[in-house]
Scaffold this motif. Structure first.
Motif, PDB file in Angstrom:
ATOM      1  N   GLU A  37       5.553  -2.574  -9.337  1.00  0.00           N
ATOM      2  CA  GLU A  37       4.374  -3.308  -8.844  1.00  0.00           C
ATOM      3  C   GLU A  37       3.574  -2.456  -7.872  1.00  0.00           C
ATOM      4  O   GLU A  37       2.335  -2.408  -7.945  1.00  0.00           O
ATOM      5  CB  GLU A  37       4.821  -4.606  -8.155  1.00  0.00           C
ATOM      6  CG  GLU A  37       5.332  -5.668  -9.102  1.00  0.00           C
ATOM      7  CD  GLU A  37       5.792  -6.914  -8.361  1.00  0.00           C
ATOM      8  OE1 GLU A  37       5.864  -6.866  -7.114  1.00  0.00           O
ATOM      9  OE2 GLU A  37       6.068  -7.930  -9.029  1.00  0.00           O
ATOM     10  N   ALA A  38       4.288  -1.773  -6.971  1.00  0.00           N
ATOM     11  CA  ALA A  38       3.597  -0.957  -5.970  1.00  0.00           C
ATOM     12  C   ALA A  38       2.944   0.265  -6.614  1.00  0.00           C
ATOM     13  O   ALA A  38       1.796   0.603  -6.299  1.00  0.00           O
ATOM     14  CB  ALA A  38       4.582  -0.515  -4.890  1.00  0.00           C
ATOM     15  N   GLY A  39       3.663   0.936  -7.520  1.00  0.00           N
ATOM     16  CA  GLY A  39       3.134   2.151  -8.141  1.00  0.00           C
ATOM     17  C   GLY A  39       1.921   1.875  -9.006  1.00  0.00           C
ATOM     18  O   GLY A  39       0.860   2.476  -8.826  1.00  0.00           O
ATOM     19  N   PHE A  81       2.026   9.856   1.082  1.00  0.00           N
ATOM     20  CA  PHE A  81       2.049   9.002  -0.108  1.00  0.00           C
ATOM     21  C   PHE A  81       2.015   7.532   0.275  1.00  0.00           C
ATOM     22  O   PHE A  81       1.242   6.747  -0.281  1.00  0.00           O
ATOM     23  CB  PHE A  81       3.290   9.313  -0.943  1.00  0.00           C
ATOM     24  CG  PHE A  81       3.455   8.396  -2.135  1.00  0.00           C
ATOM     25  CD1 PHE A  81       2.641   8.529  -3.249  1.00  0.00           C
ATOM     26  CD2 PHE A  81       4.412   7.398  -2.131  1.00  0.00           C
ATOM     27  CE1 PHE A  81       2.780   7.684  -4.342  1.00  0.00           C
ATOM     28  CE2 PHE A  81       4.565   6.545  -3.215  1.00  0.00           C
ATOM     29  CZ  PHE A  81       3.752   6.699  -4.328  1.00  0.00           C
ATOM     30  N   PHE A  82       2.830   7.143   1.244  1.00  0.00           N
ATOM     31  CA  PHE A  82       2.879   5.732   1.632  1.00  0.00           C
ATOM     32  C   PHE A  82       1.570   5.301   2.292  1.00  0.00           C
ATOM     33  O   PHE A  82       1.111   4.171   2.090  1.00  0.00           O
ATOM     34  CB  PHE A  82       4.060   5.476   2.571  1.00  0.00           C
ATOM     35  CG  PHE A  82       5.400   5.583   1.891  1.00  0.00           C
ATOM     36  CD1 PHE A  82       5.599   5.035   0.639  1.00  0.00           C
ATOM     37  CD2 PHE A  82       6.465   6.236   2.497  1.00  0.00           C
ATOM     38  CE1 PHE A  82       6.818   5.127  -0.013  1.00  0.00           C
ATOM     39  CE2 PHE A  82       7.698   6.334   1.861  1.00  0.00           C
ATOM     40  CZ  PHE A  82       7.873   5.779   0.610  1.00  0.00           C
ATOM     41  N   ASP A 108       3.245   6.624 -12.203  1.00  0.00           N
ATOM     42  CA  ASP A 108       4.494   6.774 -12.945  1.00  0.00           C
ATOM     43  C   ASP A 108       5.417   7.799 -12.296  1.00  0.00           C
ATOM     44  O   ASP A 108       6.476   7.480 -11.764  1.00  0.00           O
ATOM     45  CB  ASP A 108       4.160   7.187 -14.386  1.00  0.00           C
ATOM     46  CG  ASP A 108       5.357   7.043 -15.311  1.00  0.00           C
ATOM     47  OD1 ASP A 108       6.396   6.561 -14.840  1.00  0.00           O
ATOM     48  OD2 ASP A 108       5.252   7.405 -16.487  1.00  0.00           O
ATOM     49  N   VAL A 109       4.963   9.043 -12.298  1.00  0.00           N
ATOM     50  CA  VAL A 109       5.803  10.133 -11.791  1.00  0.00           C
ATOM     51  C   VAL A 109       6.063   9.988 -10.298  1.00  0.00           C
ATOM     52  O   VAL A 109       7.211  10.013  -9.845  1.00  0.00           O
ATOM     53  CB  VAL A 109       5.136  11.497 -12.082  1.00  0.00           C
ATOM     54  CG1 VAL A 109       5.986  12.631 -11.524  1.00  0.00           C
ATOM     55  CG2 VAL A 109       4.936  11.682 -13.580  1.00  0.00           C
ATOM     56  N   ALA A 110       4.991   9.815  -9.523  1.00  0.00           N
ATOM     57  CA  ALA A 110       5.138   9.798  -8.063  1.00  0.00           C
ATOM     58  C   ALA A 110       6.063   8.687  -7.601  1.00  0.00           C
ATOM     59  O   ALA A 110       6.917   8.885  -6.737  1.00  0.00           O
ATOM     60  CB  ALA A 110       3.769   9.645  -7.403  1.00  0.00           C
ATOM     61  N   THR A 111       5.896   7.498  -8.185  1.00  0.00           N
ATOM     62  CA  THR A 111       6.725   6.369  -7.773  1.00  0.00           C
ATOM     63  C   THR A 111       8.201   6.681  -7.975  1.00  0.00           C
ATOM     64  O   THR A 111       9.027   6.469  -7.082  1.00  0.00           O
ATOM     65  CB  THR A 111       6.344   5.117  -8.580  1.00  0.00           C
ATOM     66  OG1 THR A 111       4.973   4.810  -8.321  1.00  0.00           O
ATOM     67  CG2 THR A 111       7.193   3.935  -8.191  1.00  0.00           C
ATOM     68  N   ARG A 112       8.528   7.203  -9.138  1.00  0.00           N
ATOM     69  CA  ARG A 112       9.929   7.509  -9.427  1.00  0.00           C
ATOM     70  C   ARG A 112      10.434   8.673  -8.577  1.00  0.00           C
ATOM     71  O   ARG A 112      11.561   8.648  -8.078  1.00  0.00           O
ATOM     72  CB  ARG A 112      10.097   7.826 -10.916  1.00  0.00           C
ATOM     73  CG  ARG A 112      10.050   6.567 -11.772  1.00  0.00           C
ATOM     74  CD  ARG A 112       9.822   6.867 -13.245  1.00  0.00           C
ATOM     75  NE  ARG A 112       9.914   5.663 -14.053  1.00  0.00           N
ATOM     76  CZ  ARG A 112       8.972   4.738 -14.115  1.00  0.00           C
ATOM     77  NH1 ARG A 112       7.870   4.874 -13.399  1.00  0.00           N
ATOM     78  NH2 ARG A 112       9.118   3.672 -14.874  1.00  0.00           N
ATOM     79  N   ARG A 163       2.100  -0.354   0.328  1.00  0.00           N
ATOM     80  CA  ARG A 163       3.171   0.388   0.980  1.00  0.00           C
ATOM     81  C   ARG A 163       4.309  -0.550   1.410  1.00  0.00           C
ATOM     82  O   ARG A 163       5.461  -0.129   1.437  1.00  0.00           O
ATOM     83  CB  ARG A 163       2.630   1.156   2.184  1.00  0.00           C
ATOM     84  CG  ARG A 163       2.464   0.349   3.445  1.00  0.00           C
ATOM     85  CD  ARG A 163       1.856   1.139   4.566  1.00  0.00           C
ATOM     86  NE  ARG A 163       0.437   1.379   4.304  1.00  0.00           N
ATOM     87  CZ  ARG A 163      -0.402   1.900   5.190  1.00  0.00           C
ATOM     88  NH1 ARG A 163       0.036   2.261   6.366  1.00  0.00           N
ATOM     89  NH2 ARG A 163      -1.669   2.071   4.900  1.00  0.00           N
ATOM     90  N   SER A 164       3.973  -1.813   1.741  1.00  0.00           N
ATOM     91  CA  SER A 164       5.027  -2.747   2.163  1.00  0.00           C
ATOM     92  C   SER A 164       6.052  -2.951   1.050  1.00  0.00           C
ATOM     93  O   SER A 164       7.249  -3.116   1.323  1.00  0.00           O
ATOM     94  CB  SER A 164       4.416  -4.087   2.568  1.00  0.00           C
ATOM     95  OG  SER A 164       3.750  -4.694   1.476  1.00  0.00           O
ATOM     96  N   LYS A 165       5.578  -2.927  -0.198  1.00  0.00           N
ATOM     97  CA  LYS A 165       6.514  -3.073  -1.315  1.00  0.00           C
ATOM     98  C   LYS A 165       7.432  -1.859  -1.417  1.00  0.00           C
ATOM     99  O   LYS A 165       8.618  -1.984  -1.737  1.00  0.00           O
ATOM    100  CB  LYS A 165       5.748  -3.279  -2.620  1.00  0.00           C
ATOM    101  CG  LYS A 165       5.009  -4.608  -2.688  1.00  0.00           C
ATOM    102  CD  LYS A 165       4.304  -4.794  -4.014  1.00  0.00           C
ATOM    103  CE  LYS A 165       3.600  -6.148  -4.067  1.00  0.00           C
ATOM    104  NZ  LYS A 165       2.887  -6.363  -5.337  1.00  0.00           N
ATOM    105  N   PHE A 166       6.864  -0.671  -1.162  1.00  0.00           N
ATOM    106  CA  PHE A 166       7.699   0.526  -1.167  1.00  0.00           C
ATOM    107  C   PHE A 166       8.720   0.477  -0.028  1.00  0.00           C
ATOM    108  O   PHE A 166       9.880   0.854  -0.206  1.00  0.00           O
ATOM    109  CB  PHE A 166       6.836   1.780  -1.039  1.00  0.00           C
ATOM    110  CG  PHE A 166       6.198   2.214  -2.333  1.00  0.00           C
ATOM    111  CD1 PHE A 166       6.965   2.511  -3.440  1.00  0.00           C
ATOM    112  CD2 PHE A 166       4.819   2.335  -2.437  1.00  0.00           C
ATOM    113  CE1 PHE A 166       6.384   2.912  -4.629  1.00  0.00           C
ATOM    114  CE2 PHE A 166       4.228   2.741  -3.619  1.00  0.00           C
ATOM    115  CZ  PHE A 166       5.012   3.025  -4.727  1.00  0.00           C
TER     116      PHE A 166
END
Length: 576
Positions: free
Chosen positions: A84-86, A8-9, A130-134, A16-19
């Protein structure tokens, strides 16, 4: 689970840096949560020892306030970074997919339905945004928070820490089993989502035919089946995961109970101080709240995994070689040399050689399925030839970068597609910087200025998707105005007047004359008046040029062209 996180990253690219920063914030947030434990322990110790002083109260209060305020700030920043990242990743990937689709062979779009592409760019990207980020962030942060609190519990009493870690191991064993079930069901869900989108689009796009042939019941039955199937798979997912989630949560709760009972037992046996006992009981209520949330969301990790694979599948499709040179040809002659082309093992163009001088008009006629449209598509490199070569200006079209090649072509197709936007923006499509004066000039040359001015908002009138609010002739003329704006040296007209009524035909012919002046023209046509005056006529049948010459020359030959003309003349002379 770790492999899903890594994939995912990696998929997120620059975001990815934001994650990663959000994960660091998650560690800080976990520390802030854990910081409440020593504050509570200090206050309890003071109460037990009868030494609650103003200083102690302010110390404990300060630690709690600091942990709450710092935790709130960090959580806010972490949430912003995740959003922001998602959503940034979803937006970038949609653009990346759109750009990639530009350079795929046209055959891909024949093999793959609009529903599949739509599903990837809507449902799949929405899942990731939406879903993946959370799911990813809540899962990782839940695990990190629990581990940090567990380490702190071990610092106070390793025996209770051991119980906590045993509970976590049992939790992850059940979670691993749930992940395997999710791995089996997630592809079914993605497939069902795609099928549903396909059926909805098919139903909406074909609604005129559905009504015309009174197939509303039959077609809606297919749509209903897709909806019911999607409902069933979602229910199956929930019913499969609920038992595992229940067991997970049961393990968490029972671990907390065992931690509490063990702490009380050790205190009663004199093997644990009262302050530690009370602290461990409090920890038993705090430690698993984040892990419980992470466990419930982790069921969706496989959906994230499949969604990434599905999007990456399109991005991994081999594009045509577009890294050619930026070439500006000296002339615009077009040549075919021993060209073969097959589609799905069916030969469409068979050993065809041809030379078209620049600034000439070439009409292409022949039986349906003979290869006329494919011939024009090979010129513009919508497909690559199997063998042989196609050249523009003496250079193989493969030597051009795709963008520099396409600058040389304008197209007017039989089925015109206009975007749901203003008429002005549809005319200046691809040249957003064009002034309104140039738009109007192109519209006048295309004989569509008058009818545009009669619309409610003139050039600012927003037309329906696909140009549904305009007649066939009006759409064709706007398409020609768009091509005039581009002002390319080579024009390809694919049955441009086929669906136009007689009232609009003369205006359309005038528009085409304005478009094609001093250009190299390829014209696929079935109407005699659009063919008769061509500089040369190609008769294409079964992928070969079976006749070639001017109208008068071909009429002297007994062949497809003369029969074509005679049939058109017979049809024109027929009266009711």
């Amino acid at each position: 689970m770790l492999e899903i996180f890594r994939k995912f990253f990696d998929f997120c690219g620059d975001n990815r840096s934001k994650f990663y920063r959000s994960l660091v914030d998650g560690v800080i947030l976990a520390f802030m949560e854990a910081l409440k434990i020593p504050a509570i322990m200090l206050m309890i110790q003071g109460a037990i020892n009868g030494m609650i002083t103003t200083t102690l109260i302010w110390q404990c209060f300060g630690i709690l306030v600091f942990s709450i305020v710092a935790g709130t700030v960090v959580k806010y920043r972490s949430t912003i970074l995740q959003c922001e990242a998602g959503y940034g990743t979803a937006a970038n990937k949609r653009i990346e997919i759109a750009e990639h689709l530009r350079y795929l062979p046209m055959g891909y779009f024949n093999k793959n339905s609009l529903g599949y592409i739509t599903s990837v760019t809507t449902n799949t990207m929405e899942n990731l945004a939406d879903v993946a980020t959370r799911v990813v962030m809540l899962t990782t942060q839940g695990i990190l928070t629990t581990l940090l609190i567990a380490v702190m519990v071990c610092f106070y009493d390793w025996r209770i820490g051991f119980i906590l870690f045993v509970g976590m191991i049992l939790f992850f064993l059940v979670n691993s089993r749930m992940q395997k079930k999710s791995q089996q069901l997630s592809p079914k869900k993605i497939k069902s989502d795609t099928s549903l989108v396909e059926k909805v689009i098919e139903y909406v796009q074909g609604i005129a035919e559905v009504k015309g042939y009174n197939l509303t019941g039959k077609m809606s039955k297919k749509l209903n089946q897709a909806i019911d199937g999607n409902t069933d798979i979602n229910i199956e997912l929930e019913m499969t995961f609920i038992p595992y989630m229940t067991i997970q949560n049961g393990i968490i709760k029972m671990t907390g109970v065992v931690m509490t009972l063990t702490s009380i037992y050790l205190y009663l046996q004199g093997n644990m101080d009262l302050i530690i006992c009370i602290g461990m009981i409090i920890c038993s209520f705090m430690v698993f709240s984040s892990l419980e949330q992470a466990g419930n969301y982790s069921a969706l990790l496989r959906t994230v995994d499949v969604s990434v694979d599905k999007a990456q599948e399109i991005l991994d499709l081999p594009a045509m070689d577009i890294d050619g040179q930026k070439i500006i040809p000296d002339h615009f002659d077009v040549s075919f040399t021993s060209v073969d082309f097959s589609y799905d093992k069916k030969k469409i163009i068979d050993n065809l050689s041809l030379h078209i001088p620049e600034k000439t008009t070439t009409a292409i006629v022949g039986p349906s399925g003979g290869g006329k449209t494919t011939l024009c598509h090979l010129i513009a490199r919508f497909w690559d030839v199997d063998t042989g070569s196609v050249t523009l200006g003496g250079r193989d079209v493969k030597e051009y970068s795709m963008d520099s090649l396409m600058k040389n072509f304008s197209f007017v197709f039989q089925n015109v597609y206009l975007f749901q936007d203003t008429i002005a923006n549809n005319i200046r499509f691809g040249q957003e910087e064009a002034s309104m004066e140039k738009v109007i000039e192109a519209a006048k040359k295309a004989c569509c200025h008058d009818f545009i001015m009669e619309l409610p908002d003139g050039y600012d009138t927003v037309i329906g998707e696909g140009g549904a609010s305009l007649s066939g002739g009006e759409k064709q003329r706007i398409s020609i105005a768009r091509a005039i704006m581009k002002d390319s040296p080579v024009i390809i007209l694919d049955e441009a007047t086929a669906n136009v009524d007689p009232e609009n035909e003369q205006e359309l012919i005038q528009a085409i004359e304005a478009l094609t002046k001093e250009k190299t023209i390829f014209m696929i046509a079935h109407r005699l008046k659009t063919v008769r005056n061509a500089d040369q006529i190609l008769v294409v049948d079964k992928g070969r040029i079976v006749q070639q010459g001017r109208h008068e020359e071909l009429m002297q030959q007994d062949g497809i062209y003369r029969r074509f003309v005679q049939s058109r003349e017979l049809a024109a002379s027929w009266k009711l």
